[in-house]
Design a protein around this motif. Structure first.
Motif, PDB file in Angstrom:
ATOM      1  N   ARG A  39      54.654  36.575  27.049  1.00 61.44           N
ATOM      2  CA  ARG A  39      55.554  35.894  26.110  1.00 61.44           C
ATOM      3  C   ARG A  39      54.848  34.664  25.554  1.00 61.44           C
ATOM      4  NH1 ARG A  39      60.611  38.037  25.032  1.00 61.44           N
ATOM      5  NH2 ARG A  39      61.816  36.189  25.592  1.00 61.44           N
ATOM      6  N   LEU A  40      54.800  34.559  24.236  1.00 61.13           N
ATOM      7  CA  LEU A  40      54.253  33.359  23.603  1.00 61.13           C
ATOM      8  C   LEU A  40      55.428  32.419  23.347  1.00 61.13           C
ATOM      9  CD1 LEU A  40      51.674  34.944  21.127  1.00 61.13           C
ATOM     10  CD2 LEU A  40      51.375  34.241  23.493  1.00 61.13           C
ATOM     11  N   LEU A  58      55.198  29.654  20.388  1.00 59.35           N
ATOM     12  CA  LEU A  58      54.740  30.005  19.044  1.00 59.35           C
ATOM     13  C   LEU A  58      55.838  29.785  18.013  1.00 59.35           C
ATOM     14  CD1 LEU A  58      52.260  31.087  17.554  1.00 59.35           C
ATOM     15  CD2 LEU A  58      53.242  33.383  17.726  1.00 59.35           C
ATOM     16  N   LEU A  99      59.799  31.877  17.577  1.00 60.58           N
ATOM     17  CA  LEU A  99      59.141  32.007  16.287  1.00 60.58           C
ATOM     18  C   LEU A  99      60.077  31.599  15.155  1.00 60.58           C
ATOM     19  CD1 LEU A  99      56.363  32.990  15.261  1.00 60.58           C
ATOM     20  CD2 LEU A  99      57.396  35.245  14.929  1.00 60.58           C
ATOM     21  N   CYS A 128      57.644  36.640  20.952  1.00 66.87           N
ATOM     22  CA  CYS A 128      57.603  35.239  20.502  1.00 66.87           C
ATOM     23  C   CYS A 128      59.034  34.752  20.260  1.00 66.87           C
ATOM     24  CB  CYS A 128      56.775  35.113  19.220  1.00 66.87           C
ATOM     25  SG  CYS A 128      55.207  35.986  19.251  1.00 66.87           S
TER      26      CYS A 128
END
Length: 472
Positions: A314-315, A318, A346, A343
């Motif tokens: 998992r980003l 971001l 995001l 993300c």
């Protein structure tokens, strides 16, 4: 009116403007002001008034760059530059930029550099790409405590100088050996930015900067097919931009990276391992990548074999993602959706189709499309506010991509579609009329706006942080 009269009027206007600005200033103040002009501008200023005729001899920015060299022979270039050095009267030189072929005049160039070093030069930009052979840089005439910026192009460095106060190092078309890079990183303790491009001599590039407390930016560009691994040990690194053939990037420690570009060129084979561990990008806030990166990430071969990205990645931080589809082989809507779902925070999504057309194939039609269609609308993309797709041609799979995103972005404020560079909006009049109503019906956001622009008439204020100019 003759052709020379407008030019004379322009010169007169410039003279009048300079006269109004400088009429009441004493000579010593004027000398200080003009000394900070680049040498080319200082020479031009000398033509405006007898009072400024010799101001160029005190210029501290000796920029004999590509613009200066344009249209000049090597002989003419050397004659002018050598004359300026011989009469130069300023106590210091801030910067020297050279762009020409030094063949046969190496000793003269060395003298120029030595004079700059003696006058405390802070920036050296030496570009000898016009020459057939690399220019040899010796540490003996570069050892100085004043130099802060060093840019070398088409040079060969045997022993790097001890540059204690260097903060920016740019190496382009330089023969870089591992020991050379190691010595630079050990001696330049105030280094903040390192750019390496077109240096085709390191199969295993090691950037060990664990002792550099100010090191923030690393850019590596087009270092050829021989570089296969890049090891990075830089605890303070914040920006990493890579452009070139796919390589393995290994970060020795978890970093606080927040600005990343992964510009993988097109390739004809797949690696079994992911080239970049996404866990190392957990703190990234702005990320741009080419479709080749996603294609490696999902490890897909052809149309019948598919292995999804390992779960749990998992980003979390971001905020902005830009995807460039240039050079893609089989990246499809499912691949893009899978990445975007990793993300959760995001906010901005930019997709540049760049005249690319999706060729999704059998596996998409028989399996992946059904998975996406069964997903609950509004179950993801809670933070997405802006989506911009450039090169949009209203093709089937492009429309499916828009449908998927707008159904899940409940708080979408702007959907911007831009036509390809080689077409006009009028070419898609029928498609626009048909799909615009469908886009409005699909979107989960009540206040979201949908706008469509010609490529050269894009007046939206929605643009990615990474422009294409930053992609090497």
């Amino acid at each position: 009116m003759s052709e020379s009269q407008p030019a004379k009027k322009r010169i007169k206007r410039q003279h009048d403007q300079h006269h109004l600005i400088t009429a009441n200033l004493p000579d010593d103040i004027l000398e200080i002001i003009f000394s900070f002009l680049p040498i080319k501008e200082a020479l031009r200023t000398g033509l405006l008034s007898p009072r400024f005729r010799n101001c160029w001899i005190r210029s501290r920015k000796l920029h004999f760059d590509k613009d200066f060299a344009r249209g000049r022979s090597q002989e003419n270039f050397i004659t002018i530059v050598d004359k300026i050095f011989n009469v130069h009267a300023a106590p210091t030189i801030l910067s020297l930029r050279l762009y020409f072929n030094p063949t046969g005049v190496v000793s003269i160039v060395e003298e120029w550099i030595k004079k700059c070093v003696e006058k405390g030069v802070e920036e050296l930009d030496l570009n000898f790409v016009e020459g057939p052979n690399p220019f040899v840089i010796y540490s003996s005439y570069l050892n100085t405590n004043s130099l802060k910026i060093l840019k070398l192009c088409h040079c060969k460095v045997f022993v790097p100088p001890k540059l204690c106060y260097l903060n920016t190092l740019v190496l382009k078309k330089v023969h870089v050996r591992p020991v050379l890079m190691k010595t630079f990183l050990e001696n330049c303790l105030l280094l903040e930015s390192l750019d390496i491009s077109k240096c085709h001599t390191m199969a295993h590039m090691k950037i060990y900067a664990e002792n550099l407390n100010k090191f923030k930016e690393l850019r590596v560009g087009d270092c050829g097919p021989y570089t296969v691994v890049i090891d990075i040990d830089a605890p303070t690194l914040r920006l990493f931009h890579y452009s070139g053939q796919p390589v393995f990037v290994k970060f020795m420690h978890k970093l606080m990276l927040n600005d990343v570009i992964v510009n993988f060129f097109s390739f004809s084979y797949m690696r079994k391992e992911n080239p970049v561990n996404l866990n190392d990008l957990s703190n990234v806030t702005v990320f741009s990548a080419t479709a080749a990166f996603l294609e490696i990430l999902v490890s897909k071969k052809g149309n019948k074999e598919f292995h999804e990205k390992p779960p749990g990645i998992r980003l979390m931080q971001l905020k902005e993602f830009q995807l460039i589809m240039e050079g893609a082989h089989f990246c499809n809507v499912y691949d893009i959706a899978s990445f975007l779902k990793s993300c959760p925070r995001l906010e901005k999504v930019f997709i540049d189709l760049n005249e690319f057309s999706f060729a999704c194939g059998y596996y998409w039609e028989s399996h992946q499309k059904e998975i996406l269609d069964k997903e609950v609308p509004g179950a993801a993309f809670e933070c997405v506010k802006v989506v911009k797709i450039t090169g949009f041609k209203f093709q089937k799979h492009e429309v499916e991509l828009v449908k998927y995103v707008v159904q899940k972005a409940r708080f979408l404020k702007n959907l911007v579609l831009v036509t390809p560079r080689n077409s006009r909006l009028n070419d898609y009049a029928e498609e626009l009329q048909h799909y615009y109503k469908m886009f409005c019906c699909w979107k989960a956001s009540i206040i979201g706006q949908i706008t469509v622009f010609d490529y050269f008439e894009d007046t939206s204020s929605v643009h990615p942080q990474h422009s294409r100019l930053t992609w090497f």
